[in-house]
Design a protein around this motif. Structure first.
Motif, short mmCIF file in Angstrom:
data_model
loop_
_atom_site.label_atom_id
_atom_site.label_comp_id
_atom_site.label_asym_id
_atom_site.label_seq_id
_atom_site.Cartn_x
_atom_site.Cartn_y
_atom_site.Cartn_z
N PRO A 28 -20.29 10.94 -15.61
CA PRO A 28 -21.20 10.23 -16.67
C PRO A 28 -22.48 9.60 -15.80
CG PRO A 28 -19.28 10.22 -17.58
CD PRO A 28 -19.02 10.71 -16.30
N VAL A 29 -22.15 8.83 -14.84
CA VAL A 29 -23.23 8.02 -14.21
C VAL A 29 -24.11 9.06 -13.24
CG1 VAL A 29 -21.91 7.47 -12.14
CG2 VAL A 29 -23.57 5.92 -12.86
N GLN A 30 -23.55 10.04 -12.68
CA GLN A 30 -24.14 11.10 -12.10
C GLN A 30 -25.03 11.73 -12.93
OE1 GLN A 30 -21.04 13.05 -10.19
NE2 GLN A 30 -20.74 11.52 -8.77
N ALA A 31 -24.52 12.27 -14.11
CA ALA A 31 -25.61 13.14 -14.73
C ALA A 31 -26.53 12.12 -15.38
CB ALA A 31 -24.54 13.43 -16.09
N ALA A 32 -26.39 11.11 -15.73
CA ALA A 32 -27.52 9.97 -16.24
C ALA A 32 -28.41 9.66 -15.13
CB ALA A 32 -27.16 8.87 -16.98
N ALA A 33 -28.00 9.43 -13.94
CA ALA A 33 -29.06 8.72 -12.78
C ALA A 33 -29.69 9.79 -12.02
CB ALA A 33 -28.11 8.10 -11.93
N ILE A 34 -28.94 11.00 -11.68
CA ILE A 34 -29.57 11.86 -10.72
C ILE A 34 -31.07 12.34 -11.33
CG2 ILE A 34 -29.40 14.39 -9.92
CD1 ILE A 34 -26.55 13.79 -9.61
N PRO A 35 -31.34 12.74 -12.80
CA PRO A 35 -32.52 13.18 -13.15
C PRO A 35 -33.61 12.17 -13.14
CG PRO A 35 -30.76 14.05 -14.81
CD PRO A 35 -30.30 13.14 -13.63
N SER A 51 -16.51 5.41 -10.31
CA SER A 51 -17.02 6.29 -11.34
C SER A 51 -17.81 7.62 -10.70
CB SER A 51 -17.83 5.58 -12.28
OG SER A 51 -18.60 4.73 -11.64
N GLY A 52 -18.16 7.34 -9.20
CA GLY A 52 -19.01 8.16 -8.41
C GLY A 52 -20.18 7.92 -8.32
N LYS A 53 -20.51 6.47 -8.23
CA LYS A 53 -21.92 5.74 -7.81
C LYS A 53 -22.32 6.45 -6.59
CE LYS A 53 -20.57 1.48 -8.08
NZ LYS A 53 -19.36 1.69 -8.69
N THR A 54 -21.89 6.43 -5.62
CA THR A 54 -22.26 6.93 -4.23
C THR A 54 -23.01 8.27 -4.25
OG1 THR A 54 -20.65 5.69 -3.06
CG2 THR A 54 -22.06 7.31 -1.98
N ALA A 55 -22.23 9.26 -4.85
CA ALA A 55 -23.12 10.44 -4.99
C ALA A 55 -24.16 10.56 -6.08
CB ALA A 55 -22.04 11.62 -5.54
N ALA A 56 -24.29 9.37 -7.06
CA ALA A 56 -25.17 9.27 -8.03
C ALA A 56 -26.48 8.99 -7.42
CB ALA A 56 -24.86 8.37 -9.13
N PHE A 57 -26.30 8.23 -6.36
CA PHE A 57 -27.82 7.97 -5.52
C PHE A 57 -27.91 8.91 -4.44
CE2 PHE A 57 -25.09 4.57 -3.48
CZ PHE A 57 -25.17 4.95 -2.27
N ALA A 58 -26.90 9.22 -3.66
CA ALA A 58 -27.00 10.22 -2.28
C ALA A 58 -27.50 11.46 -2.56
CB ALA A 58 -25.63 10.32 -1.83
N PRO A 181 -42.22 -1.55 2.52
CA PRO A 181 -43.46 -1.50 1.65
C PRO A 181 -43.39 -1.97 0.43
CG PRO A 181 -42.37 0.45 2.26
CD PRO A 181 -41.68 -0.47 3.09
N ALA A 182 -44.69 -2.41 -0.13
CA ALA A 182 -44.53 -2.75 -1.71
C ALA A 182 -44.24 -1.54 -2.37
CB ALA A 182 -45.64 -3.47 -1.82
N ARG A 183 -44.85 -0.41 -2.11
CA ARG A 183 -44.73 0.64 -3.01
C ARG A 183 -43.41 1.55 -2.43
NH1 ARG A 183 -48.34 1.97 -6.69
NH2 ARG A 183 -47.60 4.18 -6.55
N ARG A 184 -42.49 1.76 -3.23
CA ARG A 184 -41.31 2.16 -2.85
C ARG A 184 -40.27 2.58 -4.25
NH1 ARG A 184 -40.26 -3.00 -1.60
NH2 ARG A 184 -38.47 -4.02 -2.45
N GLN A 185 -39.49 3.53 -3.99
CA GLN A 185 -38.41 3.52 -5.23
C GLN A 185 -37.21 2.52 -4.83
OE1 GLN A 185 -36.33 7.27 -5.49
NE2 GLN A 185 -36.36 7.26 -7.66
N ASN A 186 -36.79 1.86 -6.04
CA ASN A 186 -35.60 0.88 -5.85
C ASN A 186 -34.64 1.39 -6.67
OD1 ASN A 186 -37.09 -1.52 -4.23
ND2 ASN A 186 -38.24 -0.94 -6.06
N LEU A 187 -33.10 1.49 -6.20
CA LEU A 187 -32.23 1.79 -6.78
C LEU A 187 -31.08 0.81 -6.62
CD1 LEU A 187 -32.09 5.75 -5.71
CD2 LEU A 187 -33.37 4.60 -7.54
N PHE A 188 -30.55 -0.01 -8.02
CA PHE A 188 -29.58 -0.79 -7.70
C PHE A 188 -28.42 -0.30 -8.46
CE2 PHE A 188 -31.96 -5.08 -7.58
CZ PHE A 188 -32.77 -4.62 -6.72
N PHE A 189 -27.27 -0.20 -7.68
CA PHE A 189 -26.07 0.07 -8.16
C PHE A 189 -25.12 -1.02 -8.05
CE2 PHE A 189 -28.18 4.09 -7.79
CZ PHE A 189 -27.72 5.08 -8.58
#
Length: 427
Positions: A28-35, A51-58, A181-189
């Motif tokens: 579920p976390v992968q299906a929601a996070a990946i897109p 729950s598979g958080k590592t693959a959800a961001f990797a 850099p100020a402009r970047r994507q941030n992912l908190f898991f």
């Protein structure tokens, strides 16, 4: 019907890598996070351990790297994954490298952590890296040596974000953020998001997608939880008795300190069990060897501090024992989450003494546990429960539970705000 990885937006080679790495149907976390990550959104993802958080961001992180025409530059990192421990750095780096195995051109993955010589890590970074998985302290050492530059990082991942904000990490994290850099994507898991993490997220994330995967009967770990009353002095004898009586093949035993890990392991060896200690006072080589030996079944018991409470995956571990109770309900969740993984069943036992009975009731209340306090024949406690004040001191924090001191939270929020330029970071 749950989509496969390709249907979530991953390329065929990356979806193939996920399958080859043992990831079948997306969790579920992968299906929601990946897109969401593929769209370039910032993300705040909370899901239970295992729950598979590592693959959800990797997986989406790698997809965005291969879709980006820019190339890695010497001494630069394109994506940064921050983790709290050496063991987690090795594990996350291994997952990223495994799922990227079928990609062409090949992406470079480097792990950086303390406890080992810095020179090989400096050499690995000379040509730049696509994904850098690092602990904060060693990352800052590398930056101080000009071995890595972070001003080209496109994506920042905080894995086990709550641990990264534990005492001792806040200042280092603020220094790392100032190099990005100020402009970047941030992912908190993370499995939990206490107020300090929420404060940092509010200052760094731009209109984040929130993913919170509640436990369901299908995905809830099958962990039978028990609490056993025993006098403090008889815990080791009871542990040895349970190992033989319950027919355990192995056990992961949590204690409060490095000294306790050594002491309990030594007492168990004297009683005929193959027990060894695992804690932060050991060299990195010794820690890796000990963990590998335990995973291979060479030790009956691994006596450990909370170092092993997160990010360590031990296949088919039958039981976790809280020889010393954890300091907080959050730590309790992570400790018992080492068993009952990947669809397996497990058991978690907490030893409750007269000295910590009040603290156990507090943990049980916070976790919604209604467990009978069992007594094992021949090990019935004779001690009298102490007053509640010592129990509160053991778990001291905010409201009697270990938490983030307000001054620390304020300092973290201020440091994060200073590290962020006007307008904040964006996707």
């Amino acid at each position: 019907m749950t989509p496969d990885f390709h249907a979530l937006g991953l390329s065929a080679p990356l979806a193939q890598g996920a399958t080859a790495a043992g990831f079948g149907t997306p969790t579920p976390v992968q299906a929601a996070a990946i897109p969401a990550v593929l769209r370039g959104a910032d993300l705040l993802a909370s899901a239970q351990t295992g729950s598979g958080k590592t693959a959800a961001f990797a997986l989406p992180l790698l997809q965005r790297l291969i879709d980006d025409p820019s190339q890695r530059q010497s001494n630069h990192a394109r994506a940064l994954v921050l983790v709290p421990t050496r063991e987690l750095a090795v594990q996350v780096g291994g997952v990223v490298r495994e799922v990227a195995r079928h990609l062409t051109p090949r992406l470079r993955v480097v792990e950086a952590y303390g406890g080992v010589s810095i020179n090989p890590q400096m050499q690995a970074l000379r040509g730049g890296t696509d994904v850098l998985v690092a602990t904060p302290g060693r990352l800052l050492d590398l930056a101080d040596h000009n071995a890595v530059k972070l001003d080209a990082v496109q994506t920042l991942v905080l894995d086990e974000a709550d641990r990264l904000l534990d005492l001792g990490f806040a200042d280092e994290l603020a220094r790392v953020l100032a190099l990005l850099p100020a402009r970047r994507q941030n992912l908190f898991f993370s499995a939990t998001f206490p107020p300090a993490v929420e404060a940092l997220a509010a200052s760094l994330l731009h209109d984040p997608v929130r993913v919170s995967v509640a436990e369901s009967p299908i995905h809830t770990p099958d962990i039978a939880q028990r609490a056993i009353a025993v006098d403090t002095a008889r815990r080791t004898e009871l542990l040895r008795h349970l190992f033989a009586d319950q027919g355990w093949t192995q056990a992961l035993v949590f204690v409060a300190t490095q000294h306790a890990a050594e002491h309990v392991a030594a007492k168990l060896r004297q009683r005929g069990l193959y027990a060894t200690s695992f804690h932060g006072g050991l060299s990195q080589g010794a820690r890796q060897q000990t963990l590998a030996e335990f995973k291979n079944g060479q030790w009956d018991m691994l006596i450990t501090t909370d170092l092993a409470a997160r990010g360590i995956d031990i296949a088919e571990l039958p039981v976790v024992v809280n020889y010393d109770l954890p300091r907080s309900p959050v730590d309790y969740v992570h400790r018992i989450g080492r068993t009952g993984r990947a669809g397996q069943s497990g058991e978690a036992i907490s030893l409750v003494t007269p000295n910590n009975a009040a603290h156990w009731r507090l943990i049980a209340q916070r976790q919604g546990l209604n467990l009978p306090l069992e007594r094992v024949a021949g090990f019935e406690p004779t001690g009298v429960e102490v007053a509640t004040a010592p129990a509160r001191t053991e778990a001291q924090g905010n409201g009697g539970i270990k938490g983030k001191r307000p001054s620390k939270k304020d300092k973290l929020r201020a440091a994060a705000a200073q590290a962020s330029k006007p307008g904040g970071s964006s996707a």
